[in-house]
Design a protein around this motif. Structure first.
Motif, PDB file in Angstrom:
ATOM      1  N   SER A 159     -22.566 -10.110  10.975  1.00  0.00           N
ATOM      2  CA  SER A 159     -21.107  -9.650  10.557  1.00  0.00           C
ATOM      3  C   SER A 159     -20.696  -8.428  10.387  1.00  0.00           C
ATOM      4  N   MET A 160     -21.909  -7.340  10.343  1.00  0.00           N
ATOM      5  CA  MET A 160     -21.512  -6.036  10.172  1.00  0.00           C
ATOM      6  C   MET A 160     -21.052  -5.481  11.551  1.00  0.00           C
ATOM      7  N   MET A 161     -21.980  -6.132  12.667  1.00  0.00           N
ATOM      8  CA  MET A 161     -21.620  -5.835  13.977  1.00  0.00           C
ATOM      9  C   MET A 161     -20.235  -6.300  14.255  1.00  0.00           C
ATOM     10  N   LYS A 162     -19.877  -7.465  13.997  1.00  0.00           N
ATOM     11  CA  LYS A 162     -18.439  -7.828  14.085  1.00  0.00           C
ATOM     12  C   LYS A 162     -17.430  -7.207  13.263  1.00  0.00           C
ATOM     13  N   ALA A 163     -17.786  -6.694  12.158  1.00  0.00           N
ATOM     14  CA  ALA A 163     -16.952  -6.051  11.295  1.00  0.00           C
ATOM     15  C   ALA A 163     -16.286  -4.759  12.005  1.00  0.00           C
ATOM     16  N   VAL A 164     -17.525  -3.974  12.263  1.00  0.00           N
ATOM     17  CA  VAL A 164     -17.248  -2.626  13.136  1.00  0.00           C
ATOM     18  C   VAL A 164     -16.438  -2.738  14.426  1.00  0.00           C
ATOM     19  N   ALA A 166     -14.211  -5.189  14.793  1.00  0.00           N
ATOM     20  CA  ALA A 166     -12.909  -5.458  14.396  1.00  0.00           C
ATOM     21  C   ALA A 166     -12.042  -4.186  14.085  1.00  0.00           C
ATOM     22  N   SER A 167     -13.000  -3.337  13.121  1.00  0.00           N
ATOM     23  CA  SER A 167     -12.187  -2.277  12.361  1.00  0.00           C
ATOM     24  C   SER A 167     -12.130  -0.795  13.325  1.00  0.00           C
ATOM     25  N   GLU A 168     -13.080  -0.653  14.236  1.00  0.00           N
ATOM     26  CA  GLU A 168     -13.090   0.498  14.909  1.00  0.00           C
ATOM     27  C   GLU A 168     -12.904   0.511  16.381  1.00  0.00           C
ATOM     28  N   ASP A 169     -13.547  -0.758  17.057  1.00  0.00           N
ATOM     29  CA  ASP A 169     -13.584  -0.671  18.508  1.00  0.00           C
ATOM     30  C   ASP A 169     -13.469  -2.145  19.019  1.00  0.00           C
ATOM     31  N   ASN A 170     -12.217  -2.739  19.172  1.00  0.00           N
ATOM     32  CA  ASN A 170     -12.094  -4.234  19.646  1.00  0.00           C
ATOM     33  C   ASN A 170     -12.597  -4.295  21.038  1.00  0.00           C
ATOM     34  N   LEU A 171     -12.533  -3.431  21.908  1.00  0.00           N
ATOM     35  CA  LEU A 171     -13.042  -3.649  23.212  1.00  0.00           C
ATOM     36  C   LEU A 171     -14.535  -3.013  23.506  1.00  0.00           C
ATOM     37  N   PHE A 172     -15.198  -2.789  22.424  1.00  0.00           N
ATOM     38  CA  PHE A 172     -16.498  -2.373  22.574  1.00  0.00           C
ATOM     39  C   PHE A 172     -17.423  -2.896  23.669  1.00  0.00           C
ATOM     40  N   PRO A 173     -17.282  -4.235  23.937  1.00  0.00           N
ATOM     41  CA  PRO A 173     -18.174  -4.803  25.065  1.00  0.00           C
ATOM     42  C   PRO A 173     -17.531  -4.518  26.432  1.00  0.00           C
ATOM     43  N   LYS A 174     -16.398  -4.219  26.644  1.00  0.00           N
ATOM     44  CA  LYS A 174     -15.597  -3.967  27.804  1.00  0.00           C
ATOM     45  C   LYS A 174     -15.571  -2.853  28.412  1.00  0.00           C
ATOM     46  N   HIS A 175     -15.329  -1.821  27.502  1.00  0.00           N
ATOM     47  CA  HIS A 175     -14.972  -0.502  28.203  1.00  0.00           C
ATOM     48  C   HIS A 175     -16.198   0.478  28.559  1.00  0.00           C
ATOM     49  N   ASN A 176     -16.124   1.551  29.374  1.00  0.00           N
ATOM     50  CA  ASN A 176     -17.339   2.113  29.797  1.00  0.00           C
ATOM     51  C   ASN A 176     -17.483   3.497  28.656  1.00  0.00           C
ATOM     52  N   GLY A 177     -17.248   3.348  27.440  1.00  0.00           N
ATOM     53  CA  GLY A 177     -17.188   4.421  26.639  1.00  0.00           C
ATOM     54  C   GLY A 177     -16.105   5.168  26.082  1.00  0.00           C
ATOM     55  N   SER A 219     -11.599   6.935  18.332  1.00  0.00           N
ATOM     56  CA  SER A 219     -12.811   7.231  19.147  1.00  0.00           C
ATOM     57  C   SER A 219     -13.352   5.745  19.445  1.00  0.00           C
ATOM     58  N   THR A 220     -14.056   5.549  20.209  1.00  0.00           N
ATOM     59  CA  THR A 220     -14.896   4.283  20.257  1.00  0.00           C
ATOM     60  C   THR A 220     -16.142   4.223  19.605  1.00  0.00           C
ATOM     61  N   ILE A 221     -17.013   3.032  19.546  1.00  0.00           N
ATOM     62  CA  ILE A 221     -18.016   3.206  18.737  1.00  0.00           C
ATOM     63  C   ILE A 221     -19.174   4.040  19.698  1.00  0.00           C
ATOM     64  N   SER A 222     -19.106   4.005  20.889  1.00  0.00           N
ATOM     65  CA  SER A 222     -19.889   4.947  21.698  1.00  0.00           C
ATOM     66  C   SER A 222     -19.724   6.187  21.547  1.00  0.00           C
ATOM     67  N   ARG A 259      -7.467  -3.796   3.597  1.00  0.00           N
ATOM     68  CA  ARG A 259      -7.853  -3.429   4.652  1.00  0.00           C
ATOM     69  C   ARG A 259      -9.335  -4.379   5.051  1.00  0.00           C
ATOM     70  N   SER A 260     -10.325  -4.728   4.090  1.00  0.00           N
ATOM     71  CA  SER A 260     -11.144  -5.593   4.235  1.00  0.00           C
ATOM     72  C   SER A 260     -10.784  -7.053   4.779  1.00  0.00           C
ATOM     73  N   LYS A 261      -9.907  -7.407   4.123  1.00  0.00           N
ATOM     74  CA  LYS A 261      -9.156  -8.962   4.581  1.00  0.00           C
ATOM     75  C   LYS A 261      -8.607  -8.864   6.164  1.00  0.00           C
ATOM     76  N   ALA A 262      -8.088  -7.746   6.214  1.00  0.00           N
ATOM     77  CA  ALA A 262      -7.557  -7.585   7.529  1.00  0.00           C
ATOM     78  C   ALA A 262      -8.577  -7.505   8.709  1.00  0.00           C
ATOM     79  N   ILE A 263      -9.625  -6.880   8.630  1.00  0.00           N
ATOM     80  CA  ILE A 263     -11.001  -7.032   9.328  1.00  0.00           C
ATOM     81  C   ILE A 263     -11.670  -8.118   9.431  1.00  0.00           C
ATOM     82  N   MET A 264     -11.701  -9.112   8.280  1.00  0.00           N
ATOM     83  CA  MET A 264     -12.218 -10.288   8.325  1.00  0.00           C
ATOM     84  C   MET A 264     -11.597 -11.193   9.209  1.00  0.00           C
ATOM     85  N   SER A 265      -9.956 -11.084   9.032  1.00  0.00           N
ATOM     86  CA  SER A 265      -9.217 -12.040   9.857  1.00  0.00           C
ATOM     87  C   SER A 265      -9.591 -11.650  11.428  1.00  0.00           C
TER      88      SER A 265
END
Length: 232
Positions: A66-71, A73-84, A108-111, A210-216
């Protein structure tokens, strides 16, 4: 003169590149034992007798997915797809700032955040941004997404002297990172942009919203298998 030129402009840069490559390759396999930001905070809070660094490395398998999904949702929606680098997002932010007068926000992306946390002191300078970009490119090519997420959630600042999900879970809720609830993960993610002034156990109106928006949003995103298979 030619030897001096060669030494300054060829040998030193080459040595720095080789060192950086060796450093990144090593951290692909071994835990990060500390970061420049941790050292910087220790110096900044040196006169505070109550200041204490809390940090414990744990593998991805011992974190709540859930923490991986939360970050994401909050920080970087396209994390698996971009090149950094999320160039489209940067464009949107600056267009909103220039055309609509909106306040500049971080994009900034998670990377990029991982590179900043592990390889720089985090100070807002153009030199740091250049170093951050260089290491973002390297960790994307050498570590891959899974390792980037693992390192990010282990070293991210989550409170005064608190680094990483395990230390945060123990400090705020007296439990392991693996046992964090969806709500607790969302609250932690909501605090990440300003961890020194926000506390996930002191839920303000903003943090609740904010946390409710992240969960959604986290329920709507798609995730790589290495996230969805954790805990099964």
């Amino acid at each position: 003169m030619r030897r001096l030129f060669r030494f300054i402009f060829v040998k030193i840069p080459l040595a720095l590149i080789l060192f950086s490559l060796a450093w990144v390759f090593a951290l692909k396999y071994i835990p990060v034992v500390g970061t420049p930001l941790m050292l910087r905070r220790t110096v900044e809070f040196s006169e505070d007798k109550n200041f204490k660094t809390r940090y414990k490395w744990v593998p991805l398998e011992k974190m709540s997915p859930s923490m991986m999904k939360a970050v994401m949702a909050s920080e970087d929606n396209l994390f698996p797809k971009h090149n950094g680098f999320a160039f489209d997002e940067v464009k949107k932010v600056y267009e909103a700032h220039i055309l609509e007068g909106k306040k500049l926000r971080g994009c900034s992306t998670i990377s990029q955040q991982t590179a900043k946390n592990v390889f720089t002191s985090g100070k807002a300078t153009w030199l740091r941004k250049g170093v951050e970009a260089y290491y973002t490119f390297l960790i994307e090519k050498i570590w891959g997404k899974r390792r980037i997420m693992e390192v990010y959630l282990n070293v991210a600042e989550m409170g005064e002297g608190i680094y990483g999900i395990e230390a945060a879970a123990r400090h705020y809720w007296n439990k392991s990172a693996a046992k964090l609830t969806v709500k607790e993960c969302a609250l932690l993610a909501a605090c990440l942009p300003d961890p020194l002034d926000r506390n996930p156990t002191r839920v303000t109106r903003y943090l609740d919203k904010r946390s409710k928006a992240i969960m959604s949003l986290s329920r709507k995103l798609s995730y790589p298998d290495w996230i969805t298979e954790i805990g099964k």
